[in-house]
Write a protein that holds these residues in place. Structure first.
Motif, PDB file in Angstrom:
ATOM      1  N   LEU A 192       2.845 -83.552  85.437  1.00 51.76           N
ATOM      2  CA  LEU A 192       2.554 -82.335  86.021  1.00 51.76           C
ATOM      3  C   LEU A 192       2.950 -81.061  85.231  1.00 51.76           C
ATOM      4  O   LEU A 192       3.918 -81.328  84.630  1.00 51.76           O
ATOM      5  N   LYS A 193       2.043 -80.321  84.831  1.00 49.13           N
ATOM      6  CA  LYS A 193       2.596 -79.051  83.875  1.00 49.13           C
ATOM      7  C   LYS A 193       3.262 -78.435  85.105  1.00 49.13           C
ATOM      8  O   LYS A 193       3.430 -78.460  86.199  1.00 49.13           O
ATOM      9  N   LYS A 194       4.325 -77.457  84.369  1.00 55.61           N
ATOM     10  CA  LYS A 194       5.278 -76.779  84.822  1.00 55.61           C
ATOM     11  C   LYS A 194       4.834 -76.131  86.348  1.00 55.61           C
ATOM     12  O   LYS A 194       5.748 -76.112  87.344  1.00 55.61           O
ATOM     13  N   LEU A 195       3.746 -75.344  86.334  1.00 56.42           N
ATOM     14  CA  LEU A 195       3.325 -74.764  87.543  1.00 56.42           C
ATOM     15  C   LEU A 195       2.327 -75.376  88.453  1.00 56.42           C
ATOM     16  O   LEU A 195       2.154 -74.993  89.551  1.00 56.42           O
ATOM     17  N   GLU A 196       2.197 -76.678  88.081  1.00 55.72           N
ATOM     18  CA  GLU A 196       0.900 -77.385  88.725  1.00 55.72           C
ATOM     19  C   GLU A 196       1.837 -77.902  90.316  1.00 55.72           C
ATOM     20  O   GLU A 196       3.004 -78.495  90.170  1.00 55.72           O
ATOM     21  N   LEU A 197       1.193 -77.674  91.270  1.00 60.26           N
ATOM     22  CA  LEU A 197       1.531 -78.120  92.712  1.00 60.26           C
ATOM     23  C   LEU A 197       2.945 -77.736  92.914  1.00 60.26           C
ATOM     24  O   LEU A 197       3.811 -78.590  93.587  1.00 60.26           O
ATOM     25  N   ARG A 198       3.371 -76.562  92.627  1.00 59.25           N
ATOM     26  CA  ARG A 198       4.891 -76.165  92.760  1.00 59.25           C
ATOM     27  C   ARG A 198       4.778 -74.795  93.839  1.00 59.25           C
ATOM     28  O   ARG A 198       5.746 -74.762  94.455  1.00 59.25           O
ATOM     29  N   VAL A 199       3.654 -74.047  93.828  1.00 59.80           N
ATOM     30  CA  VAL A 199       3.642 -72.876  94.920  1.00 59.80           C
ATOM     31  C   VAL A 199       2.939 -73.396  96.238  1.00 59.80           C
ATOM     32  O   VAL A 199       1.598 -73.548  95.737  1.00 59.80           O
ATOM     33  N   PRO A 200       3.550 -73.394  97.205  1.00 58.82           N
ATOM     34  CA  PRO A 200       2.748 -73.494  98.358  1.00 58.82           C
ATOM     35  C   PRO A 200       1.596 -72.396  98.367  1.00 58.82           C
ATOM     36  O   PRO A 200       1.954 -71.415  98.461  1.00 58.82           O
ATOM     37  N   PRO A 201       0.152 -72.848  98.730  1.00 56.47           N
ATOM     38  CA  PRO A 201      -0.845 -71.824  98.684  1.00 56.47           C
ATOM     39  C   PRO A 201      -0.440 -70.888  99.849  1.00 56.47           C
ATOM     40  O   PRO A 201      -1.156 -69.651  99.566  1.00 56.47           O
ATOM     41  N   LEU A 202      -0.114 -71.038 101.052  1.00 52.59           N
ATOM     42  CA  LEU A 202       0.142 -70.109 101.896  1.00 52.59           C
ATOM     43  C   LEU A 202       1.168 -68.921 101.251  1.00 52.59           C
ATOM     44  O   LEU A 202       1.016 -67.859 101.629  1.00 52.59           O
ATOM     45  N   ALA A 203       2.270 -69.501 100.636  1.00 59.71           N
ATOM     46  CA  ALA A 203       3.144 -68.566  99.835  1.00 59.71           C
ATOM     47  C   ALA A 203       2.382 -67.827  98.920  1.00 59.71           C
ATOM     48  O   ALA A 203       2.623 -66.648  99.038  1.00 59.71           O
ATOM     49  N   LEU A 204       1.514 -68.501  98.152  1.00 57.99           N
ATOM     50  CA  LEU A 204       0.957 -67.705  97.114  1.00 57.99           C
ATOM     51  C   LEU A 204       0.074 -66.776  97.792  1.00 57.99           C
ATOM     52  O   LEU A 204       0.127 -65.498  97.447  1.00 57.99           O
ATOM     53  N   ALA A 205      -0.532 -66.946  98.860  1.00 60.32           N
ATOM     54  CA  ALA A 205      -1.614 -66.137  99.433  1.00 60.32           C
ATOM     55  C   ALA A 205      -0.675 -64.621 100.105  1.00 60.32           C
ATOM     56  O   ALA A 205      -1.012 -63.816  99.915  1.00 60.32           O
ATOM     57  N   ALA A 206       0.450 -65.101 100.640  1.00 64.41           N
ATOM     58  CA  ALA A 206       1.429 -64.081 101.320  1.00 64.41           C
ATOM     59  C   ALA A 206       1.779 -62.923 100.103  1.00 64.41           C
ATOM     60  O   ALA A 206       1.991 -61.972 100.133  1.00 64.41           O
ATOM     61  N   VAL A 207       2.263 -63.684  98.904  1.00 61.81           N
ATOM     62  CA  VAL A 207       2.673 -63.012  97.609  1.00 61.81           C
ATOM     63  C   VAL A 207       1.266 -62.083  97.125  1.00 61.81           C
ATOM     64  O   VAL A 207       1.607 -60.862  96.869  1.00 61.81           O
ATOM     65  N   VAL A 208       0.396 -62.681  97.199  1.00 68.87           N
ATOM     66  CA  VAL A 208      -0.971 -61.821  96.509  1.00 68.87           C
ATOM     67  C   VAL A 208      -1.172 -60.509  97.683  1.00 68.87           C
ATOM     68  O   VAL A 208      -1.494 -59.499  97.386  1.00 68.87           O
ATOM     69  N   ALA A 209      -1.180 -61.185  98.894  1.00 66.43           N
ATOM     70  CA  ALA A 209      -1.394 -59.995  99.945  1.00 66.43           C
ATOM     71  C   ALA A 209      -0.520 -58.791  99.838  1.00 66.43           C
ATOM     72  O   ALA A 209      -0.801 -57.564  99.979  1.00 66.43           O
ATOM     73  N   ALA A 210       0.751 -59.194  99.439  1.00 74.07           N
ATOM     74  CA  ALA A 210       1.977 -58.226  99.431  1.00 74.07           C
ATOM     75  C   ALA A 210       1.527 -57.160  98.302  1.00 74.07           C
ATOM     76  O   ALA A 210       1.773 -55.945  98.263  1.00 74.07           O
ATOM     77  N   GLY A 211       1.197 -58.042  96.868  1.00 75.49           N
ATOM     78  CA  GLY A 211       0.698 -57.118  95.969  1.00 75.49           C
ATOM     79  C   GLY A 211      -0.474 -56.388  96.029  1.00 75.49           C
ATOM     80  O   GLY A 211      -0.485 -54.963  95.700  1.00 75.49           O
ATOM     81  N   MET A 212      -1.383 -56.802  97.009  1.00 74.25           N
ATOM     82  CA  MET A 212      -2.601 -56.115  97.204  1.00 74.25           C
ATOM     83  C   MET A 212      -2.267 -54.739  98.026  1.00 74.25           C
ATOM     84  O   MET A 212      -2.557 -53.593  97.769  1.00 74.25           O
ATOM     85  N   CYS A 213      -1.356 -54.966  98.948  1.00 79.99           N
ATOM     86  CA  CYS A 213      -0.889 -53.826  99.840  1.00 79.99           C
ATOM     87  C   CYS A 213      -0.007 -52.860  98.969  1.00 79.99           C
ATOM     88  O   CYS A 213      -0.227 -51.734  99.181  1.00 79.99           O
ATOM     89  N   GLY A 214       0.600 -53.313  98.119  1.00 81.70           N
ATOM     90  CA  GLY A 214       1.625 -52.585  97.263  1.00 81.70           C
ATOM     91  C   GLY A 214       0.765 -51.627  96.427  1.00 81.70           C
ATOM     92  O   GLY A 214       0.777 -50.374  95.954  1.00 81.70           O
ATOM     93  N   LEU A 215      -0.339 -52.391  95.672  1.00 74.27           N
ATOM     94  CA  LEU A 215      -1.109 -51.587  94.793  1.00 74.27           C
ATOM     95  C   LEU A 215      -2.102 -50.536  95.550  1.00 74.27           C
ATOM     96  O   LEU A 215      -2.166 -49.307  95.151  1.00 74.27           O
ATOM     97  N   SER A 216      -2.517 -50.721  96.693  1.00 74.34           N
ATOM     98  CA  SER A 216      -3.175 -49.974  97.595  1.00 74.34           C
ATOM     99  C   SER A 216      -2.416 -48.532  98.040  1.00 74.34           C
ATOM    100  O   SER A 216      -2.799 -47.562  97.925  1.00 74.34           O
ATOM    101  N   TRP A 217      -0.949 -48.908  98.303  1.00 76.05           N
ATOM    102  CA  TRP A 217      -0.112 -48.075  98.612  1.00 76.05           C
ATOM    103  C   TRP A 217       0.325 -46.823  97.324  1.00 76.05           C
ATOM    104  O   TRP A 217       0.436 -45.724  97.546  1.00 76.05           O
TER     105      TRP A 217
END
Length: 186
Positions: free
Chosen positions: A34-59
């Motif tokens: 596996l490459k370094k980032l493959e199958l390393r970040v739980p998709p739910l955690a990734l979605a939460a980080v992306v959501a936080a970034g979306m909120c941060g950009l909006s604010w």
């Protein structure tokens, strides 16, 4: 997660393919790396980080809003659809006694191809993408909309493609047939 059974229930403790032959126990035995980032970040955690970034950009950049009539109604509908699709994926995996752990696709006991898996190979991930879309609509932010394709790109590259490689090594032609019949997202 990715689809893991052709509708045959093999029992919750099964380590055999529906055809009866033994399957590799993990990606190491399949000779895969596996490459370094493959199958390393739980998709739910990734979605939460992306959501936080979306909120941060909006604010941080409130002037880049895209007014949309009835955006709250659209957001609720998208969010409910996303939650429903994701839960349908989990329920189908549980009914076939296969793993829902996205970091361990090698633990799959079968290929699920019934129910929502006839429409999408990745309904749980599709559900997360729909929920992120709901958030972007609710935020009325042009920049927040960028979170959805970012999530989809990351999931395709670092989660779904590695899952597909592992499941192809584990289930062979049966999984390749499923790949040819059902689209990755929708």
């Amino acid at each position: 997660g990715n689809a893991q059974a052709m509708g045959r229930r093999i029992g919750c403790s099964g380590a055999r393919h529906a055809g009866g032959q033994a399957v590799p126990n993990g990606w190491q035995e399949a000779g895969m790396t596996l490459k370094k980032l493959e199958l390393r970040v739980p998709p739910l955690a990734l979605a939460a980080v992306v959501a936080a970034g979306m909120c941060g950009l909006s604010w941080a950049l409130p002037d880049l809003h895209l007014p949309m009539p009835r955006h709250s109604v659209v957001a609720v509908l998208l969010g409910m659809a996303g939650l429903g699709v994701a839960l349908a994926g989990v329920v189908a995996f549980r009914a076939h006694c296969t793993t829902v752990d996205p970091l361990r696709p090698d633990g799959a006991s079968s290929i699920v191809s019934l129910g929502v898996y006839r429409i999408s190979r990745n309904p749980m991930y599709l559900g997360f993408a729909l929920m992120l879309s709901a958030l972007a609509v609710q935020l009325d932010s042009v920049l927040a909309l960028l979170g959805v394709p970012l999530f989809v790109f990351y999931m395709n590259r670092f989660q779904i493609k590695p899952e597909e490689r592992l499941l192809t090594a584990k289930f062979g032609a049966e999984y390749e047939t499923y790949l040819g019949k059902v689209r990755r997202w929708i």
